[in-house]
Write a protein that holds these residues in place. Sequence first.
Motif: not given
Length: 191
Positions: A149-157
Amino acid sequence: MVVFMIDTDNIDFDRREKKELEDYIITSQIFSEIFPKVKTEKTEGWSIQDMDYSAYCYNVLEEVGKVEIKSRNQDVTKYTDIPLKVNKYCNMIDLCTGDTRCIYVVLLNESEFLIFDLKKLDLGACTIRNWEINTTQYVINNEKAVKQKYPTIFIPKTQAVYNGKFNYNKTTGKVTVPNKREKKAKGTSIQ
C-alpha cells in the motif's frame, strides 16, 4: 515509520528502460506537436523526473519545466481520477523551485494523454488514500510481484491542463496528435 522495500533482484531493467524510452519519445513528440516552442531532453539514469523541457520565444528562454511521465493501461471509462503516489508528488514539487513548471503526463492505453500542472492542482478536489499496487512493474519471467500500500493522490481528470488523443506507430516510432487543442485550462501556458 513506514519503510518501502523494493527487491531489485527481480526487476527486469531492460524492459523497464525500453518502456521508459518509448514513453519519453511519445511524450516528446506530443509536446512538439501541441507546444511548438518547446524543446525536450530525456533525463538519464535514476532521477526524480523523466524529462526536462525548455520553451523559447524568439530565441529567449520563456519557461522551463520538469516532467514525470506515467503509462497506464486501464479502462478509462471506469475511472474519473488519475493516481499519483504522494512521495512522487512531494519529490516533484520540491525539485521544481521558483518558476520551474512541475508537469505530470499520463499516457493512457497508448492512445490518450493527460497533462497536469502539479503546482496548480486543487488538492481539495483530490482524494488521498492508500493504494495497493505492485512494488515494481517489471518483474523477471513474470514472477508474482509483491503488493504494497502506498499513499496516493487521486487527481480528477478534469484538472488536466491539456488532454487529447494520439496515434502511435510502433513500427516507425512516430506520434500524431489529430486534435492539438482538445482542452486547455484558463491561465496555463507550457509554451
